[in-house]
Scaffold this motif. Structure first.
Motif, PDB file in Angstrom:
ATOM      1  N   ARG A  27      -4.227   3.902  -4.081  1.00 16.40           N
ATOM      2  CA  ARG A  27      -4.224   3.597  -2.647  1.00 16.40           C
ATOM      3  C   ARG A  27      -3.415   2.403  -2.545  1.00 16.40           C
ATOM      4  O   ARG A  27      -2.829   2.204  -1.446  1.00 16.40           O
ATOM      5  CB  ARG A  27      -5.613   3.433  -2.012  1.00 16.40           C
TER       6      ARG A  27
ATOM      7  N   ARG B 221      -0.333   2.508   0.161  1.00 11.20           N
ATOM      8  CA  ARG B 221      -0.413   1.496   1.416  1.00 11.20           C
ATOM      9  C   ARG B 221       0.889   0.827   1.588  1.00 11.20           C
ATOM     10  O   ARG B 221       1.175   0.255   2.819  1.00 11.20           O
ATOM     11  CB  ARG B 221      -1.533   0.795   1.553  1.00 11.20           C
TER      12      ARG B 221
ATOM     13  N   ARG C 209       5.582   3.251   4.590  1.00  6.91           N
ATOM     14  CA  ARG C 209       5.329   3.451   5.880  1.00  6.91           C
ATOM     15  C   ARG C 209       5.332   5.087   6.297  1.00  6.91           C
ATOM     16  O   ARG C 209       4.671   5.078   7.491  1.00  6.91           O
ATOM     17  CB  ARG C 209       6.452   2.933   6.814  1.00  6.91           C
TER      18      ARG C 209
ATOM     19  N   GLN D  61      -0.974   5.427   9.311  1.00  8.17           N
ATOM     20  CA  GLN D  61      -1.683   4.637  10.136  1.00  8.17           C
ATOM     21  C   GLN D  61      -2.533   3.957   8.804  1.00  8.17           C
ATOM     22  O   GLN D  61      -2.928   2.835   9.101  1.00  8.17           O
ATOM     23  CB  GLN D  61      -2.441   5.487  10.962  1.00  8.17           C
ATOM     24  N   ASP D  62      -3.224   4.706   8.075  1.00 11.66           N
ATOM     25  CA  ASP D  62      -4.111   4.487   7.062  1.00 11.66           C
ATOM     26  C   ASP D  62      -4.449   5.469   6.050  1.00 11.66           C
ATOM     27  O   ASP D  62      -4.027   6.362   6.255  1.00 11.66           O
ATOM     28  CB  ASP D  62      -5.598   4.036   7.891  1.00 11.66           C
ATOM     29  N   ILE D  63      -4.939   4.872   4.791  1.00  9.42           N
ATOM     30  CA  ILE D  63      -5.179   5.769   3.895  1.00  9.42           C
ATOM     31  C   ILE D  63      -6.684   5.568   3.920  1.00  9.42           C
ATOM     32  O   ILE D  63      -7.242   4.382   3.259  1.00  9.42           O
ATOM     33  CB  ILE D  63      -4.679   5.571   2.520  1.00  9.42           C
ATOM     34  N   VAL D  64      -7.530   6.685   3.834  1.00 10.85           N
ATOM     35  CA  VAL D  64      -9.043   6.539   3.772  1.00 10.85           C
ATOM     36  C   VAL D  64      -9.547   7.369   2.937  1.00 10.85           C
ATOM     37  O   VAL D  64      -8.779   8.626   2.797  1.00 10.85           O
ATOM     38  CB  VAL D  64      -9.712   6.815   5.193  1.00 10.85           C
TER      39      VAL D  64
ATOM     40  N   TRP E 281      -7.932  10.939  -1.354  1.00  8.33           N
ATOM     41  CA  TRP E 281      -7.554  10.251  -0.197  1.00  8.33           C
ATOM     42  C   TRP E 281      -6.960  10.952   0.962  1.00  8.33           C
ATOM     43  O   TRP E 281      -6.426  11.918   0.647  1.00  8.33           O
ATOM     44  CB  TRP E 281      -6.497   9.188  -0.510  1.00  8.33           C
TER      45      TRP E 281
ATOM     46  N   ARG F 107      -3.735   9.085   6.842  1.00  6.12           N
ATOM     47  CA  ARG F 107      -3.618   9.393   8.374  1.00  6.12           C
ATOM     48  C   ARG F 107      -2.618   9.001   8.918  1.00  6.12           C
ATOM     49  O   ARG F 107      -1.900   7.950   8.556  1.00  6.12           O
ATOM     50  CB  ARG F 107      -4.908   8.351   9.023  1.00  6.12           C
TER      51      ARG F 107
ATOM     52  N   SER G  45      -0.320   8.015  12.491  1.00  2.00           N
ATOM     53  CA  SER G  45      -0.366   7.489  13.943  1.00  2.00           C
ATOM     54  C   SER G  45       0.444   8.433  14.805  1.00  2.00           C
ATOM     55  O   SER G  45       0.277   8.456  15.938  1.00  2.00           O
ATOM     56  CB  SER G  45       0.060   6.132  14.039  1.00  2.00           C
TER      57      SER G  45
END
Length: 180
Positions: free
Chosen positions: A26, A30, A33, A63-66, A75, A78, A80
């Motif tokens: 992660r 992150r 981009r 946008q994010d990594i969750v 993982w 996500r 945007s």
């Protein structure tokens, strides 16, 4: 840039809000981009409307990594916004389904206009709602009258207006090409 080899369709990616479920670092991921989704089409999941195996079919702005909802050890990347694309033979038989790479290495060229995930969901819903409408055959050049041309022009202007509304852009930004 991250590239992922996925069996998931564009519809599934839109409903998930990103691409999942990946084993990755992660903190390294992150730093990137964008992610490019490349179609994995094993023999059991071929579909006529899906891009062929190895084809890049979208670029997503990360946008994010969750944590992935279906597996807490994997993982979800996500988005945007995303840009649908189609570039064949992008996957070069790399061993792992997650690859840190570049657009050049994937053979992806040109500029890409990104749309919000929400606007693309709306676009897909618009397309799905129109799929049941029977298509009208295009008359030959000899059969086309002035009234037919005016009706077709009005239909195109109406379609441009609806697409501009769905994507939140001006009507001037919409181009429709018809290949016969």
């Amino acid at each position: 840039m991250i590239a992922v080899l996925t069996e998931r369709t564009l519809d599934r990616v839109l409903s998930d809000g990103g691409t999942a479920a990946w084993t990755l670092n992660r903190s390294v991921a992150r730093r990137h981009r964008y992610v490019v989704c490349v179609r994995s089409a094993p023999f059991t999941s071929k579909s006529e409307d899906a891009p062929p195996h190895g084809s890049a079919f979208l670029i997503g702005r990360i946008q994010d990594i969750v944590t992935a909802p279906e597996n807490s050890k994997k993982w979800l990347i996500r988005f945007s916004s995303i840009s649908p694309i189609l570039f064949h033979n992008s996957w070069k038989k790399w061993r792992n389904p997650v690859k840190y790479t570049s657009l050049e290495e994937l053979g992806i060229t040109g500029s890409h206009k990104f749309f919000s995930v929400r606007s693309l969901r709306a676009r897909n819903n618009l397309i799905k709602s129109n799929q049941s409408v029977p298509s009208k055959s295009v008359p030959s050049k000899q059969e086309t009258s002035f009234n037919d041309i005016q009706i077709q022009k009005n239909a195109i202007e109406d379609a441009k207006s609806k697409l501009a509304n769905v994507f939140g852009v001006s009507v001037d930004a919409i181009e429709i090409n018809i290949k016969l």
